[in-house]
Each structure stands twice: as structure tokens, then as C-alpha cells.
Write an enzyme that holds these catalytic residues in place. Structure first.
Site, PDB file in Angstrom:
ATOM      1  N   ARG A  45       0.876  -1.181   0.000  1.00  0.00           N
ATOM      2  CA  ARG A  45       0.000   0.000   0.000  1.00  0.00           C
ATOM      3  C   ARG A  45       0.906   1.221   0.000  1.00  0.00           C
ATOM      4  O   ARG A  45       2.113   1.127   0.106  1.00  0.00           O
ATOM      5  CB  ARG A  45      -1.021  -0.003   1.172  1.00  0.00           C
ATOM      6  N   GLY A  46       0.271   2.402  -0.109  1.00  0.00           N
ATOM      7  CA  GLY A  46       1.039   3.636  -0.284  1.00  0.00           C
ATOM      8  C   GLY A  46       1.108   3.949  -1.768  1.00  0.00           C
ATOM      9  O   GLY A  46       1.409   3.057  -2.583  1.00  0.00           O
ATOM     10  N   ALA A  47       0.844   5.212  -2.121  1.00  0.00           N
ATOM     11  CA  ALA A  47       0.661   5.565  -3.534  1.00  0.00           C
ATOM     12  C   ALA A  47       1.841   5.175  -4.429  1.00  0.00           C
ATOM     13  O   ALA A  47       1.655   4.457  -5.426  1.00  0.00           O
ATOM     14  CB  ALA A  47       0.344   7.060  -3.643  1.00  0.00           C
ATOM     15  N   GLN A 192      -1.876   2.344   9.920  1.00  0.00           N
ATOM     16  CA  GLN A 192      -0.572   2.428   9.238  1.00  0.00           C
ATOM     17  C   GLN A 192       0.468   3.137  10.106  1.00  0.00           C
ATOM     18  O   GLN A 192       1.663   2.807  10.045  1.00  0.00           O
ATOM     19  CB  GLN A 192      -0.713   3.184   7.900  1.00  0.00           C
ATOM     20  N   ASP A 233      -1.947  10.983  -2.033  1.00  0.00           N
ATOM     21  CA  ASP A 233      -2.367   9.963  -3.000  1.00  0.00           C
ATOM     22  C   ASP A 233      -2.748  10.562  -4.343  1.00  0.00           C
ATOM     23  O   ASP A 233      -2.667   9.902  -5.377  1.00  0.00           O
ATOM     24  CB  ASP A 233      -3.532   9.158  -2.437  1.00  0.00           C
ATOM     25  N   ASN A 243      -5.301  12.496   0.725  1.00  0.00           N
ATOM     26  CA  ASN A 243      -4.376  11.640   1.478  1.00  0.00           C
ATOM     27  C   ASN A 243      -5.216  10.847   2.479  1.00  0.00           C
ATOM     28  O   ASN A 243      -6.441  10.992   2.547  1.00  0.00           O
ATOM     29  CB  ASN A 243      -3.297  12.488   2.168  1.00  0.00           C
ATOM     30  N   LYS A 244      -4.560  10.021   3.249  1.00  0.00           N
ATOM     31  CA  LYS A 244      -5.233   9.125   4.198  1.00  0.00           C
ATOM     32  C   LYS A 244      -6.280   9.858   5.028  1.00  0.00           C
ATOM     33  O   LYS A 244      -6.059  10.977   5.482  1.00  0.00           O
ATOM     34  CB  LYS A 244      -4.155   8.500   5.098  1.00  0.00           C
TER      35      LYS A 244
HETATM   36  O1  MRU Z   1      -4.444   3.252   2.214  1.00  0.00           O
HETATM   37  P1  MRU Z   1      -2.965   3.438   2.079  1.00  0.00           P
HETATM   38  O2  MRU Z   1      -2.181   2.881   3.221  1.00  0.00           O
HETATM   39  O3  MRU Z   1      -2.449   2.997   0.738  1.00  0.00           O
HETATM   40  O4  MRU Z   1      -2.787   5.024   2.136  1.00  0.00           O
HETATM   41  C1  MRU Z   1      -1.511   5.568   2.100  1.00  0.00           C
HETATM   42  C2  MRU Z   1      -1.487   7.023   2.252  1.00  0.00           C
HETATM   43  O5  MRU Z   1      -2.494   7.667   2.379  1.00  0.00           O
HETATM   44  C3  MRU Z   1      -0.150   7.685   2.141  1.00  0.00           C
HETATM   45  O6  MRU Z   1      -0.084   8.816   2.948  1.00  0.00           O
HETATM   46  C4  MRU Z   1       0.069   8.107   0.684  1.00  0.00           C
HETATM   47  O7  MRU Z   1      -0.158   7.033  -0.174  1.00  0.00           O
HETATM   48  C5  MRU Z   1       1.437   8.623   0.453  1.00  0.00           C
HETATM   49  S1  MRU Z   1       2.635   7.350   0.521  1.00  0.00           S
HETATM   50  C6  MRU Z   1       4.161   7.985   0.165  1.00  0.00           C
END
Ligand code: MRU
Length: 341
Positions: A45-47, A192, A233, A243-244
Site C-alpha cells: 500500500r502507499g501511492a 498504518q 495519494d 491523502n489518508k
Molecule cells: O491506504 P494506504 O495505506 O495505501 O494510504 C496511504 C497514504 O495515504 C499515504 O499517505 C500516501 O499514499 C502517500 S505514501 C508515500
């Protein structure tokens, strides 16, 4: 530094982020459907990390595709990977990059196409690490020495191919000799921050304190937070930031308390086709993520649940957006456009 994802002869290898920090288990996805499932279930996970996974997913898909039906198979592979998670634009950016490359190679021998796509996916991974280091070097001067940085979710090595975006800024500030303390929001409901961010920082020996999301305002008002740094994201042309979930609340609290709110993200997170954040699709995830904690119910059975995985922070709360090309400030319509040139 932990290896988030890499290509191997056996398949696409990724650390299973659903099992951290209790166990460090690496899973090997042997076909593109397994890569898609790993993205959907948040094994990865993470963009930026899901962008790298998607690129490798296309490569492994083509590796096993029917040479007589390659064009149609590539479309199916790309569509399957694109249907996993809707918000992070890096996923679609990586798929488009791989699809465009494939189209430019049509007519070449199948084996040459396969090797070129594998090389490209590995290149996407390596570029991401270099980009994060560049984000870090642009962002480090903004971090006040001797202060505490608040972050939300995990925008670290685990959310990227390595080094991280928001945590990359923190790492670079530490590498530059600054004395930095980090407060990490636990980030309900998927945790997370609790499971990944403080684990990552602890591995690097960067002092970190875990707080629950609802404590952030308390510590800001008490003067304990020097700045906020988060990832993103998807960022619209006007600088609105998806973002999250919970990021918006943190940004509003930061402004109320006169604390700089920085967003660290690669240019591949910019979606300048969208005028504002209102058009960003917000993923709705399963109710069980809210009603259960580690498999245990914490709410009455059958209760109605809302579980948006992301929120959009309006640009007026964003002090600056740190990319690998430099630091963008308001008016974002102009400064973000300059980042893609
Ligand atoms: O749902 P996730 O864990 O994929 O969400 C991740 C986030 O919101 C991060 O802050 C974002 O992707 C940036 S990661 C460098």
C-alpha cells in the site's frame, strides 16, 4: 532499509504489510492477478508503492501472456490492475507508462517485448527511490531543527520503493544533522501509523512517539509540534490534496495553531487533469476495518458503518508541496504546472 518490493525470477516479491510489525514475511506474486490482489488487500500500500507494484504486475502479466493474443491480454492485465484501488493516481500513472511502452514495442519479437517491460518496471522502482531522495533534499531545509514533526499514516519506505516521501523529508533532515523527534498518528482504522511508521522510524533509530489520531490537536495547542509533513495519494491542479483519512483534520488543526503543514509527494502524484480535489475518487473500504480490530469485534453487530479511506485537504491549508523538482507554494495552479515541465 527494508525492501518494500522487488522483481525476482520467481515473481514480484513484496513484504506483507498486513503482518507488520509482528512478522516480516515476504510474499511472491507469480502472476498479475496475485499482484492485483496484493494491492487490493493492502499487502502492499502507499501511492508510489502501488505504482511500482502495478508496473511489475504488467511486466509479469506480459511474461505469462499468450504471444498470439498479446494486445488483448495487455488490456485485460491493465484493466485488472487499475480496478484495485481508485484514489492514488500513481497506480494509473504506472499502468499508463507500461501500456504506452508496450504499444511502442508492438511488432518486435515477444521475448524482446517481455524483457523490455521487465526492465521498465525495475526502472520505475529505482526511479522512485531516487525521486524520494530528491524530495528529501528539497524538504529537509523546511524542517525546524530541534523540534517535533507530526506525520499521519505511513508515507515512508514501506509506502514507496524505498526511503519514503514524508518520512524521506524527515530522514533527510536527520541525515543533514538536525535533531528531530517524530509524533506519528496511529491512523485509524487501518493503523498504518501504529503498525508501519513507528516501526520504520524505530529501525532507523529516529525517535518516534505514537499517539492516537485524536491527540494531535492537544499536542499542537501545547506547542509541541514544529511542523506537519504528510504524503499524498492525488493532488489536483489547484493544490487540493487527497491523502489518508484524517489528514484534513490534521491540516485544519495545524492552521488553527499556526503550524506549517507540508505535503511531500512525487510529480507522479499530481493529477493536473482535475481542476480541484472535488473530482478525486475516494475509496470506500470494508466495514469490518472499522467494526473489528485484529479480528475482534469492537462495535455492535450489524451497525451501519462509513469507511472512506481518504479525505481531501483544501489547498488553503497546505503551506507547501514538496516534490522531487522543488517546493511548490500557492498559487498552486501555477507552481504545480511548473513542476511538470
Ligand atoms: O491506504 P494506504 O495505506 O495505501 O494510504 C496511504 C497514504 O495515504 C499515504 O499517505 C500516501 O499514499 C502517500 S505514501 C508515500
Amino acid at each position: 532499509m527494508v525492501e518494500t518490493i522487488y522483481w525476482s525470477d520467481a515473481g514480484v516479491v513484496m513484504i506483507d504489510q498486513t503482518r507488520l510489525p509482528r512478522e516480516q514475511v515476504f510474499v511472491t506474486c507469480k502472476d498479475y492477478r496475485e499482484v492485483a490482489e496484493a494491492i487490493r488487500s493492502m499487502v502492499i500500500r502507499g501511492a508510489p508503492a502501488i505504482g511500482v507494484a502495478a508496473a511489475m504486475g504488467v511486466a509479469i502479466g506480459v511474461l505469462h501472456a499468450d504471444p498470439g493474443n498479446l494486445d488483448a491480454d495487455v488490456e485485460t492485465i491493465c484493466a485488472t490492475l487499475a480496478a484495485t484501488r481508485p484514489t492514488a493516481v500513481n497506480l494509473f500513472w504506472a499502468i499508463d507508462r507500461m501500456r504506452n511502452l508496450y504499444r511502442s514495442l508492438v511488432g518486435q519479437p515477444v521475448e524482446a517485448i517481455r524483457q523490455r517491460l521487465i526492465a521498465e518496471a525495475q526502472q520505475v522502482r529505482l526511479e522512485d527511490i531516487a525521486i524520494n531522495r530528491a524530495i528529501g533534499s528539497h524538504g529537509a531545509p523546511l524542517v525546524p531543527d530541534g523540534r517535533t514533526v507530526l506525520t499521519h499514516c505511513n508515507a515512508g519506505a514501506l509506502a514507496t520503493a524505498g526511503y519514503g516521501t514524508a518520512l524521506g523529508v524527515i530522514r533527510a533532515a536527520v541525515e543533514a544533522g538536525k535533531s528531530i523527534d517524530v509524533f506519528a498518528d496511529e491512523t485509524r482504522p487501518f493503523l498504518q501509523g501504529a503498525r508501519l511508521t513507528v516501526w520504520e522510524l524505530d529501525q532507523d533509530g529516529i525517535p518516534a512517539t505514537l499517539i492516537t489520531d485524536n491527540m494531535a490537536g492537544h499536542f499542537m495547542k501545547a506547542g509541541r509540534i514544529g511542523c506537519v509533513v504528510v504524503g499524498a495519494d492525488r493532488i489536483a491542479a489547484n493544490g487540493d490534496v487527497a491523502n489518508k483519512i484524517g489528514t484534513y483534520s490534521v491540516a485544519v488543526l495545524a492552521k488553527e495553531n499556526g503550524i506549517p503543514f507540508y505535503v511531500a509527494a512525487p510529480v507522479s502524484t499530481l493529477d493536473l487533469t482535475l481542476a480541484t480535489g472535488a473530482a478525486i475518487p475516494i475509496e470506500e473500504r470494508a466495514a469490518a476495518e472499522v467494526t473489528h480490530v485484529f479480528g475482534q469485534p469492537v462495535a455492535p453487530e450489524g451497525i451501519r458503518v462509513a469507511n472512506p479511506a481518504f479525505d481531501v485537504t483544501p489547498n488553503r491549508y497546505v503551506t507547501a508541496i514538496i516534490t522531487e523538482k522543488g517546493v511548490a507554494r500557492a498559487p498552486y495552479v501555477e507552481s504545480l504546472q511548473a513542476m511538470v515541465k
